[in-house]
Design an enzyme around this catalytic site. Sequence first.
Site, PDB file in Angstrom:
ATOM      1  N   ASP A 109      39.580  27.754  25.907  1.00  0.00           N
ATOM      2  CA  ASP A 109      39.417  26.458  25.239  1.00  0.00           C
ATOM      3  C   ASP A 109      40.276  25.362  25.870  1.00  0.00           C
ATOM      4  O   ASP A 109      40.113  24.183  25.544  1.00  0.00           O
ATOM      5  CB  ASP A 109      39.768  26.587  23.748  1.00  0.00           C
ATOM      6  CG  ASP A 109      38.736  27.432  23.008  1.00  0.00           C
ATOM      7  OD1 ASP A 109      37.592  27.544  23.488  1.00  0.00           O
ATOM      8  OD2 ASP A 109      39.073  27.995  21.948  1.00  0.00           O
ATOM      9  N   ARG A 135      23.206  27.078  21.001  1.00  0.00           N
ATOM     10  CA  ARG A 135      24.141  28.059  21.588  1.00  0.00           C
ATOM     11  C   ARG A 135      23.640  29.496  21.404  1.00  0.00           C
ATOM     12  O   ARG A 135      22.949  29.804  20.452  1.00  0.00           O
ATOM     13  CB  ARG A 135      25.540  27.855  20.982  1.00  0.00           C
ATOM     14  CG  ARG A 135      26.102  26.492  21.381  1.00  0.00           C
ATOM     15  CD  ARG A 135      27.455  26.233  20.778  1.00  0.00           C
ATOM     16  NE  ARG A 135      28.460  27.154  21.280  1.00  0.00           N
ATOM     17  CZ  ARG A 135      29.700  27.238  20.791  1.00  0.00           C
ATOM     18  NH1 ARG A 135      30.056  26.471  19.769  1.00  0.00           N
ATOM     19  NH2 ARG A 135      30.555  28.081  21.294  1.00  0.00           N
ATOM     20  N   ARG A 158      36.978  18.912  22.063  1.00  0.00           N
ATOM     21  CA  ARG A 158      37.964  19.163  23.131  1.00  0.00           C
ATOM     22  C   ARG A 158      37.725  18.272  24.349  1.00  0.00           C
ATOM     23  O   ARG A 158      38.654  17.983  25.100  1.00  0.00           O
ATOM     24  CB  ARG A 158      37.967  20.633  23.527  1.00  0.00           C
ATOM     25  CG  ARG A 158      38.344  21.549  22.353  1.00  0.00           C
ATOM     26  CD  ARG A 158      38.887  22.883  22.825  1.00  0.00           C
ATOM     27  NE  ARG A 158      38.719  23.908  21.813  1.00  0.00           N
ATOM     28  CZ  ARG A 158      39.462  24.044  20.724  1.00  0.00           C
ATOM     29  NH1 ARG A 158      40.448  23.203  20.487  1.00  0.00           N
ATOM     30  NH2 ARG A 158      39.223  25.018  19.861  1.00  0.00           N
TER      31      ARG A 158
HETATM   32  C1  S3P Z   1      37.013  31.821  19.162  1.00  0.00           C
HETATM   33  C2  S3P Z   1      36.648  32.483  20.307  1.00  0.00           C
HETATM   34  C3  S3P Z   1      36.292  31.780  21.548  1.00  0.00           C
HETATM   35  C4  S3P Z   1      36.768  30.339  21.529  1.00  0.00           C
HETATM   36  C5  S3P Z   1      36.442  29.648  20.247  1.00  0.00           C
HETATM   37  C6  S3P Z   1      37.107  30.362  19.083  1.00  0.00           C
HETATM   38  C7  S3P Z   1      37.333  32.623  17.959  1.00  0.00           C
HETATM   39  O1  S3P Z   1      34.887  31.766  21.674  1.00  0.00           O
HETATM   40  O2  S3P Z   1      36.214  29.624  22.622  1.00  0.00           O
HETATM   41  O3  S3P Z   1      36.880  28.304  20.285  1.00  0.00           O
HETATM   42  O4  S3P Z   1      37.878  32.060  16.992  1.00  0.00           O
HETATM   43  O5  S3P Z   1      37.059  33.838  17.974  1.00  0.00           O
HETATM   44  P1  S3P Z   1      34.080  32.977  22.365  1.00  0.00           P
HETATM   45  O6  S3P Z   1      34.216  34.163  21.502  1.00  0.00           O
HETATM   46  O7  S3P Z   1      32.663  32.484  22.443  1.00  0.00           O
HETATM   47  O8  S3P Z   1      34.709  33.143  23.718  1.00  0.00           O
END
Ligand code: S3P
Length: 429
Positions: free
Chosen positions: A314, A123, A387
Amino acid sequence: MADFTLKEKSRAFKGEMTPPGDKSISHRAIILGSLGRGKTRASGFLASRDTLATVDAFRSMGVEINVTAGEVEISGNGLSGLREPREAIDAENSGTTARLLAGVLSAQSFRSTITGDSSLRRRPMSRVTVPLRMMGAGISGEGETLPLHITGSELRGIDYESPVASAQVKSSLLLAGLYAAGRTSVTEPERTRDHTERMLRHFGVPVEASGTRVSVSPAGEFPGTELEIPSDISSAAFFIVAALVNPGSEIIVKNVGLNPLRMGVLDILREMGADISVENRREHCGEPVGDVIARHCALRGVRVEGDAVSRAIDELPVISVAACFAEGETVISGAGELRVKETDRISAMSGELSKLGADIRETRDGMVINGTGELCGARCESRGDHRIAMSLAVAATQARGETVIGDAGCVSISFPEFFPLFEALGKPK
Ligand code: S3P
């Protein structure tokens, strides 16, 4: 648990449930509790694989953390109280752990390494390493992916315009900003979940916010506090959609976090015609909370775009499941971020729901789904993504015959009790 098998269609979801604690807020409780001075106690804490990776990371830096049923107690050593970890910090599957810690570790007086599992190592990390380096962080190598090798440095505040709407990026910079000289500001293309900002304020640290811009200034020491973590709307969403698509269902999901920047899922489902109401609204530690009631009803296709995407990021996999049972077409666009989650969630939902007979096709940055009203049981795969596993379980409730979800144990990343609760609430009629 390797596979999950759902044998028969025709179940109704009935009764009350309280989903586990919010994952995003649980991570932040550990991080800010560790950086505060003295005891922080958080009820409703989610003990799952992702959040325990954050717990282990701070334990390895000398913070005493006790996790008991539904609660955590952290003995914070203050902003400069972390000590050099002996080994690389393993964020496992957790992007939040890796990216938020990158901000904290950039400001320490020691060296550290962050790594993760094979999914997390694929990632993108440059979204945090680029701005952290602008603040003066010493991160060796390309900084594109894990592992990150960080040499703690004296940081300076920056005024950063983030190209991605990401709460992880924003939070990483705000945490680094607690240590930096001068002010640190982040402007986002869309506002994202503001749990870090709300929790910082709860700990007594001022945060300024105006439109899409948030700023912090170097914090002095702050004391530990008491926190009440609400249930996770992202976990609640699987049960809400299960109730909507299964005739005869009515569920009450209790104590759910209703942060406006996480409400995309309820807004989208309501636009689809969902019968959802919220009762008993209240506030815990700066976060809105309430009980969500969802009943079976007919759904229609919608367009999901604009800021709804980041406010439901999400939940888009389970929204794609709801769309399979809605009348007409649902078009999700502007959701390219789904491609860099725990797995490529656009490809995963399109591929796996197709195996169940859904009319779904992927686009560059989203999905187009034509509701067919019913699916047919088949073997499908979670692709190691919690998920995806839970979304497929919801899809399986309206599939004729047997559905097997391979590698379903990954639900423990965010919702260890998912399958027992799913079976308990969704009884065959
Ligand atoms: C999260 C932010 C989101 C989300 C992840 C949790 C967080 O990701 O998809 O499950 O706790 O700040 P991104 O910041 O990559 O959008």
